[in-house]
Design an enzyme around this catalytic site. Structure first.
Site, PDB file in Angstrom:
ATOM      1  N   HIS A   1      -2.843   4.856   9.243  1.00  0.00           N
ATOM      2  CA  HIS A   1      -1.377   5.632   9.573  1.00  0.00           C
ATOM      3  C   HIS A   1      -1.346   6.880  10.067  1.00  0.00           C
ATOM      4  O   HIS A   1      -0.548   7.777  10.152  1.00  0.00           O
ATOM      5  CB  HIS A   1      -0.418   5.601   8.281  1.00  0.00           C
ATOM      6  CG  HIS A   1      -0.107   4.599   7.644  1.00  0.00           C
ATOM      7  ND1 HIS A   1      -1.096   3.548   7.313  1.00  0.00           N
ATOM      8  CD2 HIS A   1       0.786   3.476   7.485  1.00  0.00           C
ATOM      9  CE1 HIS A   1      -0.713   2.407   6.419  1.00  0.00           C
ATOM     10  NE2 HIS A   1       0.625   2.316   6.902  1.00  0.00           N
TER      11      HIS A   1
ATOM     12  N   HIS B   1       0.979  -1.195   0.174  1.00  0.00           N
ATOM     13  CA  HIS B   1      -0.083   0.168   0.184  1.00  0.00           C
ATOM     14  C   HIS B   1       0.792   1.427   0.031  1.00  0.00           C
ATOM     15  O   HIS B   1       0.361   2.240   0.379  1.00  0.00           O
ATOM     16  CB  HIS B   1      -1.064  -0.106   0.964  1.00  0.00           C
ATOM     17  CG  HIS B   1      -0.426  -0.059   2.586  1.00  0.00           C
ATOM     18  ND1 HIS B   1      -0.787  -0.697   3.394  1.00  0.00           N
ATOM     19  CD2 HIS B   1       0.704   0.493   2.942  1.00  0.00           C
ATOM     20  CE1 HIS B   1      -0.183  -0.369   4.788  1.00  0.00           C
ATOM     21  NE2 HIS B   1       0.989   0.028   4.452  1.00  0.00           N
TER      22      HIS B   1
ATOM     23  N   GLU C   1       2.881  -5.137   9.165  1.00  0.00           N
ATOM     24  CA  GLU C   1       1.550  -4.916   8.462  1.00  0.00           C
ATOM     25  C   GLU C   1       1.059  -6.274   8.004  1.00  0.00           C
ATOM     26  O   GLU C   1       0.009  -6.245   7.593  1.00  0.00           O
ATOM     27  CB  GLU C   1       1.867  -3.747   7.426  1.00  0.00           C
ATOM     28  CG  GLU C   1       1.969  -2.615   7.848  1.00  0.00           C
ATOM     29  CD  GLU C   1       2.548  -1.424   6.844  1.00  0.00           C
ATOM     30  OE1 GLU C   1       2.359  -0.341   7.141  1.00  0.00           O
ATOM     31  OE2 GLU C   1       2.590  -1.986   5.648  1.00  0.00           O
TER      32      GLU C   1
ATOM     33  N   HIS D   1       9.656  -4.396   5.597  1.00  0.00           N
ATOM     34  CA  HIS D   1      10.278  -3.255   5.639  1.00  0.00           C
ATOM     35  C   HIS D   1      10.381  -2.360   6.937  1.00  0.00           C
ATOM     36  O   HIS D   1       9.605  -2.899   7.741  1.00  0.00           O
ATOM     37  CB  HIS D   1       9.453  -2.298   4.584  1.00  0.00           C
ATOM     38  CG  HIS D   1       7.958  -1.849   4.818  1.00  0.00           C
ATOM     39  ND1 HIS D   1       7.042  -2.861   5.018  1.00  0.00           N
ATOM     40  CD2 HIS D   1       7.350  -0.677   5.267  1.00  0.00           C
ATOM     41  CE1 HIS D   1       5.925  -2.195   5.142  1.00  0.00           C
ATOM     42  NE2 HIS D   1       6.059  -0.836   5.290  1.00  0.00           N
TER      43      HIS D   1
HETATM   44  C1  DHB Z   1       6.280   3.384   3.020  1.00  0.00           C
HETATM   45  C2  DHB Z   1       5.803   2.054   3.455  1.00  0.00           C
HETATM   46  C3  DHB Z   1       4.638   2.064   4.155  1.00  0.00           C
HETATM   47  O1  DHB Z   1       4.242   0.830   4.509  1.00  0.00           O
HETATM   48  C4  DHB Z   1       3.813   3.070   4.221  1.00  0.00           C
HETATM   49  O2  DHB Z   1       2.500   3.154   4.919  1.00  0.00           O
HETATM   50  C5  DHB Z   1       4.182   4.585   3.838  1.00  0.00           C
HETATM   51  C6  DHB Z   1       5.416   4.482   3.185  1.00  0.00           C
HETATM   52  C7  DHB Z   1       7.216   3.319   2.114  1.00  0.00           C
HETATM   53  O3  DHB Z   1       7.905   2.562   1.923  1.00  0.00           O
HETATM   54  O4  DHB Z   1       7.766   4.736   1.533  1.00  0.00           O
HETATM   55 FE    FE Z   2       2.318   1.240   5.664  1.00  0.00          FE
END
Ligand code: DHB
Ligand code: FE
Length: 287
Positions: free
Chosen positions: A59, A12, A240, A193
């Site tokens: 978020h 997302h 997530e 991530h």
């Molecule tokens: C990014 C990843 C995310 O899960 C998010 O909610 C906002 C930004 C990113 O990798 O930039």
């Molecule tokens: Fe995110």
């Protein structure tokens, strides 16, 4: 009766919205990612869902750290997006399915999930980006959503097992819904991530592959991970994946993974797209 056609797991990341707005889909950076949605478009055109239950994490648009429910279910007739500060266009609103929302809410509370009920709810990029990927041009007229927000941000977080069981409860509730619906369940975010701290930029391809493999065939194995052990492997925001666990819980024991795309990096993430098709279970599952 509502029929669950299957589930989609998808990233997302907000910068996808910028790439769409600037028509960069065919540039070398973006092409391998967007091509992964060709099959999704074919599959959606064939399966024709009319309602989407979206498991996602807010978020900071609708909830902030001061008040953050573990689980929140939307019961609105329309969901609006607002500017979150990412520099991407504000998305078109998406219609709700309040009657189905209330059915799910009643079933969840009867199943002892102490959810927050939201008759107004702003949806952030974790809903609008996956919707824009599934329905390019924001052509989601006729599609209704039930957003289900899971706290993946402010610890303590719900366990993988708890999120899987939340999905199971919703799956059972959908099966008992008296009206006809063709329902798609979606889990957004991930995969590995981490956006800040010493491990910013962290990606774990091997673990992502393991999670996708197990999600289809042995999701119970994933429920054994603690949140902290999972974060060790997937990064702070890799958790997530809780949204993917809920999506999987809503599906039958038997599913077929009919599509997978995995591409690193999209922004800071390992971007994954998975389509799981529901297959009939040999017997009705116990509650
Ligand atoms: C990014 C990843 C995310 O899960 C998010 O909610 C906002 C930004 C990113 O990798 O930039
Ligand atoms: Fe995110």
């Amino acid at each position: 009766m509502a029929t669950i056609i299957g589930g989609i797991g998808t990233t997302h990341v907000p910068s996808i919205g910028k790439a769409i707005a600037e028509k960069r889909n065919n540039e070398p950076y973006w092409k391998p990612f967007f091509r992964g949605f060709d099959y999704v478009h074919y599959w959606l055109a064939r399966e024709k869902p009319d309602t989407v239950v979206v498991f996602y994490n807010d978020h900071g648009l609708n909830f902030f750290l001061d008040k953050l429910p573990t689980f929140a279910v939307g019961a609105a007739s329309e969901y609006r997006n607002e500017d979150e500060g990412w520099g991407i266009p504000v998305s078109r609103s998406i219609a709700g399915d309040p009657a189905l929302s209330w059915h799910l809410i009643n079933a969840l509370v009867a199943d002892e999930f102490d959810i927050t009920i939201c008759q107004e709810m702003l949806i952030d990029h974790a809903v609008t980006i996956p919707m824009a990927l599934m329905w390019p041009g924001q052509k989601w007229q006729g599609i209704k959503i039930v957003p289900v927000s899971i706290n993946t941000v402010q610890h303590p977080l719900p366990s993988l097992k708890r999120c899987f069981n939340l999905g199971r409860s919703i799956g059972r509730a959908l099966a008992s819904y008296p009206e006809n619906r063709r329902v798609l369940v979606v889990g957004t975010g991930g995969l590995s991530h981490q956006l800040d701290g010493k491990r910013a930029g962290f990606i774990n391809r091997e673990f992502d592959r393991f999670c996708m493999d197990k999600l289809a065939r042995e999701p119970d194995l994933l429920t054994r991970y603690s949140v902290h052990d999972f974060i060790e492997e997937a990064g702070a925001q890799g958790i997530e994946f809780l949204n993917w666990m809920a999506m999987r819980g809503a599906l039958n024991v038997h599913v077929a993974e009919v599509h997978r795309n995995y591409h690193v990096p999209i922004s800071n993430t390992a971007a994954a797209t998975v389509v799981l098709e529901n297959r009939p279970d040999p017997q009705i599952r116990a509650a």
